[in-house]
Design a protein around this motif. Structure first.
Motif, PDB file in Angstrom:
ATOM      1  N   SER A 173       0.733  -1.091  -0.062  1.00  0.00           N
ATOM      2  CA  SER A 173       0.137  -0.264   0.044  1.00  0.00           C
ATOM      3  C   SER A 173       0.956   1.122   0.008  1.00  0.00           C
ATOM      4  O   SER A 173       2.092   1.172   0.150  1.00  0.00           O
ATOM      5  CB  SER A 173      -1.010   0.001   1.242  1.00  0.00           C
ATOM      6  N   PHE A 174       0.393   2.280  -0.582  1.00  0.00           N
ATOM      7  CA  PHE A 174       1.106   3.550  -0.682  1.00  0.00           C
ATOM      8  C   PHE A 174       0.300   4.706   0.271  1.00  0.00           C
ATOM      9  O   PHE A 174      -1.001   4.950  -0.232  1.00  0.00           O
ATOM     10  CB  PHE A 174       1.190   4.143  -1.862  1.00  0.00           C
TER      11      PHE A 174
ATOM     12  N   SER B  44      -2.469  17.401  -1.845  1.00  0.00           N
ATOM     13  CA  SER B  44      -2.561  16.121  -1.460  1.00  0.00           C
ATOM     14  C   SER B  44      -1.273  15.384  -1.845  1.00  0.00           C
ATOM     15  O   SER B  44      -0.945  15.239  -3.010  1.00  0.00           O
ATOM     16  CB  SER B  44      -3.658  15.329  -2.231  1.00  0.00           C
ATOM     17  N   THR B  45      -0.442  14.914  -0.946  1.00  0.00           N
ATOM     18  CA  THR B  45       1.175  14.721  -1.139  1.00  0.00           C
ATOM     19  C   THR B  45       1.275  13.226  -0.799  1.00  0.00           C
ATOM     20  O   THR B  45       1.020  12.662   0.259  1.00  0.00           O
ATOM     21  CB  THR B  45       1.649  15.604  -0.103  1.00  0.00           C
ATOM     22  N   PRO B  46       2.013  12.408  -1.780  1.00  0.00           N
ATOM     23  CA  PRO B  46       2.462  11.103  -1.569  1.00  0.00           C
ATOM     24  C   PRO B  46       3.416  10.969  -0.360  1.00  0.00           C
ATOM     25  O   PRO B  46       4.295  11.841  -0.386  1.00  0.00           O
ATOM     26  CB  PRO B  46       2.785  10.800  -2.862  1.00  0.00           C
ATOM     27  N   LEU B  47       3.393  10.211   0.304  1.00  0.00           N
ATOM     28  CA  LEU B  47       4.307   9.956   1.598  1.00  0.00           C
ATOM     29  C   LEU B  47       5.074   8.741   1.441  1.00  0.00           C
ATOM     30  O   LEU B  47       4.601   7.744   0.628  1.00  0.00           O
ATOM     31  CB  LEU B  47       3.579   9.955   2.699  1.00  0.00           C
ATOM     32  N   GLU B  48       6.102   8.576   2.122  1.00  0.00           N
ATOM     33  CA  GLU B  48       7.026   7.168   2.584  1.00  0.00           C
ATOM     34  C   GLU B  48       6.320   6.721   3.901  1.00  0.00           C
ATOM     35  O   GLU B  48       6.118   7.505   4.513  1.00  0.00           O
ATOM     36  CB  GLU B  48       8.241   7.479   2.353  1.00  0.00           C
TER      37      GLU B  48
ATOM     38  N   GLY C  20      11.574  12.285  -6.639  1.00  0.00           N
ATOM     39  CA  GLY C  20      10.903  11.886  -7.644  1.00  0.00           C
ATOM     40  C   GLY C  20       9.377  11.558  -7.033  1.00  0.00           C
ATOM     41  O   GLY C  20       8.969  11.917  -5.999  1.00  0.00           O
ATOM     42  N   ASP C  21       8.524  10.763  -7.800  1.00  0.00           N
ATOM     43  CA  ASP C  21       7.269  10.591  -7.735  1.00  0.00           C
ATOM     44  C   ASP C  21       7.001   9.460  -6.950  1.00  0.00           C
ATOM     45  O   ASP C  21       7.170   8.313  -7.401  1.00  0.00           O
ATOM     46  CB  ASP C  21       6.340  10.516  -9.077  1.00  0.00           C
ATOM     47  N   LEU C  22       6.664   9.540  -5.454  1.00  0.00           N
ATOM     48  CA  LEU C  22       6.521   8.398  -4.689  1.00  0.00           C
ATOM     49  C   LEU C  22       5.393   7.519  -5.206  1.00  0.00           C
ATOM     50  O   LEU C  22       5.185   6.588  -4.658  1.00  0.00           O
ATOM     51  CB  LEU C  22       6.428   9.038  -3.281  1.00  0.00           C
ATOM     52  N   PHE C  23       4.493   8.114  -6.130  1.00  0.00           N
ATOM     53  CA  PHE C  23       3.281   7.635  -6.250  1.00  0.00           C
ATOM     54  C   PHE C  23       3.529   6.714  -7.638  1.00  0.00           C
ATOM     55  O   PHE C  23       2.324   6.290  -8.054  1.00  0.00           O
ATOM     56  CB  PHE C  23       1.939   8.436  -6.224  1.00  0.00           C
ATOM     57  N   SER C  24       4.713   6.603  -8.277  1.00  0.00           N
ATOM     58  CA  SER C  24       4.547   6.132  -9.596  1.00  0.00           C
ATOM     59  C   SER C  24       4.516   4.800  -9.704  1.00  0.00           C
ATOM     60  O   SER C  24       3.803   4.194 -10.676  1.00  0.00           O
ATOM     61  CB  SER C  24       6.345   6.289 -10.134  1.00  0.00           C
ATOM     62  N   ARG C  25       4.644   4.001  -8.770  1.00  0.00           N
ATOM     63  CA  ARG C  25       4.338   2.392  -8.794  1.00  0.00           C
ATOM     64  C   ARG C  25       2.909   2.278  -8.522  1.00  0.00           C
ATOM     65  O   ARG C  25       2.531   0.986  -9.038  1.00  0.00           O
ATOM     66  CB  ARG C  25       5.114   1.744  -7.512  1.00  0.00           C
ATOM     67  N   VAL C  26       2.008   3.090  -8.170  1.00  0.00           N
ATOM     68  CA  VAL C  26       0.720   2.734  -8.188  1.00  0.00           C
ATOM     69  C   VAL C  26       0.173   2.708  -9.334  1.00  0.00           C
ATOM     70  O   VAL C  26      -0.793   1.989  -9.614  1.00  0.00           O
ATOM     71  CB  VAL C  26       0.177   4.103  -7.371  1.00  0.00           C
ATOM     72  N   LEU C  27       0.772   3.213 -10.561  1.00  0.00           N
ATOM     73  CA  LEU C  27       0.353   3.012 -11.984  1.00  0.00           C
ATOM     74  C   LEU C  27       0.520   1.678 -12.430  1.00  0.00           C
ATOM     75  O   LEU C  27       0.155   1.135 -13.555  1.00  0.00           O
ATOM     76  CB  LEU C  27       0.720   4.123 -12.631  1.00  0.00           C
ATOM     77  N   THR C  28       1.705   1.028 -12.016  1.00  0.00           N
ATOM     78  CA  THR C  28       2.261  -0.180 -12.717  1.00  0.00           C
ATOM     79  C   THR C  28       2.217  -1.399 -11.820  1.00  0.00           C
ATOM     80  O   THR C  28       1.988  -2.423 -12.197  1.00  0.00           O
ATOM     81  CB  THR C  28       3.784   0.226 -12.931  1.00  0.00           C
ATOM     82  N   LEU C  29       2.141  -1.196 -10.263  1.00  0.00           N
ATOM     83  CA  LEU C  29       2.235  -2.537  -9.546  1.00  0.00           C
ATOM     84  C   LEU C  29       1.202  -3.357  -9.896  1.00  0.00           C
ATOM     85  O   LEU C  29      -0.143  -2.968  -9.666  1.00  0.00           O
ATOM     86  CB  LEU C  29       2.559  -2.189  -7.824  1.00  0.00           C
ATOM     87  N   GLN C  30       1.295  -4.567 -10.174  1.00  0.00           N
ATOM     88  CA  GLN C  30       0.043  -5.639 -10.275  1.00  0.00           C
ATOM     89  C   GLN C  30       0.163  -6.283  -8.938  1.00  0.00           C
ATOM     90  O   GLN C  30       0.779  -7.039  -8.162  1.00  0.00           O
ATOM     91  CB  GLN C  30       0.130  -6.487 -11.523  1.00  0.00           C
ATOM     92  N   GLN C  31      -1.276  -6.344  -8.617  1.00  0.00           N
ATOM     93  CA  GLN C  31      -1.731  -7.106  -7.260  1.00  0.00           C
ATOM     94  C   GLN C  31      -3.325  -7.678  -7.317  1.00  0.00           C
ATOM     95  O   GLN C  31      -3.904  -7.045  -8.159  1.00  0.00           O
ATOM     96  CB  GLN C  31      -1.506  -6.441  -6.126  1.00  0.00           C
ATOM     97  N   GLN C  32      -3.387  -8.655  -6.669  1.00  0.00           N
ATOM     98  CA  GLN C  32      -4.806  -9.063  -6.667  1.00  0.00           C
ATOM     99  C   GLN C  32      -5.371  -9.177  -4.966  1.00  0.00           C
ATOM    100  O   GLN C  32      -4.516  -9.843  -4.212  1.00  0.00           O
ATOM    101  CB  GLN C  32      -4.942 -10.333  -7.274  1.00  0.00           C
ATOM    102  N   ILE C  33      -6.677  -8.861  -4.941  1.00  0.00           N
ATOM    103  CA  ILE C  33      -7.093  -8.968  -3.587  1.00  0.00           C
ATOM    104  C   ILE C  33      -7.564 -10.460  -3.542  1.00  0.00           C
ATOM    105  O   ILE C  33      -7.839 -10.996  -4.453  1.00  0.00           O
ATOM    106  CB  ILE C  33      -7.989  -7.922  -3.154  1.00  0.00           C
TER     107      ILE C  33
END
Length: 243
Positions: free
Chosen positions: A106-107, A191-195, A226-239
């Motif tokens: 999660s991000f 609205s700011t992405p965090l670590e 950099g963009d801390l949210f970049s992986r949100v667009l590419t990371l593949q997961q399944q619930i």
């Protein structure tokens, strides 16, 4: 006339838009007709909406071309006074642990207002009924584990001193403020992405003010990290199919 002037929330892309601003029709159950959403996919279109004084940009959890299949799962953490941003940080960390039990990354990001949001990228086939049910079940589990800190019921009179986990954002007709959007507040915020390390540090140091960011600060953060949210667009997961 600025964030303190009259404002309105609009989904239908203005008819007066330039011909190069693309749109996409999304069926509206309430209107029984499609709503044409603006597709802000390039710099000229972004400048155009800024010129309209669109201070806040809220986006769907799905791509326009497949809007019934969410690419994201989101938890919106809303503190009920006197609970605050630090209470949201604690609940966010509890949620992170539950998600990790399910092998889900999660991000976090600030809402730019008084709360935090957790995004779980999916980028795999899915539907809103499943994501919404999963989010609600996790919210209820945390409510059961921490009844003095967490509430999952949407009734506002139950939120005092607790953090409401808004699982209902995972609905097809809902939109969520997108990362890097300004918020229409008296003091400009983003609205700011965090670590996750930041969330832990601010909670340990009891420093909620360190989780509020101005436009200048966010630009500096992006230049540095950099963009801390970049992986949100590419990371593949399944619930999981069931909790």
């Amino acid at each position: 006339n600025g964030s303190q002037g009259k404002s309105f929330y609009q989904k239908e892309c203005p008819i007066s838009r330039p011909p190069w601003v693309r749109t996409h029709p999304i069926w509206s159950e309430s209107k029984k007709t499609p709503t044409r959403f603006c597709l802000i996919q390039d710099l000229p279109s972004l400048v155009w909406v800024a010129n309209l004084a669109a201070l806040e940009l809220h986006t769907s959890l799905a791509w326009a071309e497949n809007y019934t299949s969410p690419t994201l799962l989101v938890f919106d953490l809303d503190p009920g006074h006197p609970a605050d941003l630090l209470d949201c940080a604690q609940v966010a960390l509890w949620l992170k642990e539950l998600l990790e039990e399910k092998k889900l990354v999660s991000f976090p990001k600030t809402s730019g207002s008084k709360g935090l949001q957790l995004y779980v990228p999916l980028n795999t086939p899915g539907d809103y009924r499943h994501t919404k049910s999963f989010a609600q079940q996790l919210a209820r589990r945390l409510e059961k584990q921490h009844p003095d800190k967490v509430v999952s019921n949407m009734r506002k009179n139950l939120r005092q001193g607790k953090v409401f986990i808004d699982w209902s954002q995972n609905s097809r007709h809902k939109t969520t403020v997108c990362a890097y959007s300004l918020r229409a507040k008296k003091t400009p915020s983003v609205s700011t992405p965090l670590e996750w390390a930041e969330v832990v540090k601010r909670l340990e140091h009891r420093a909620p003010q360190k989780l509020f960011f101005t436009p200048k600060q966010v630009l500096e953060r992006v230049a540095q990290s950099g963009d801390l949210f970049s992986r949100v667009l590419t990371l593949q997961q399944q619930i999981p199919p069931r909790l």
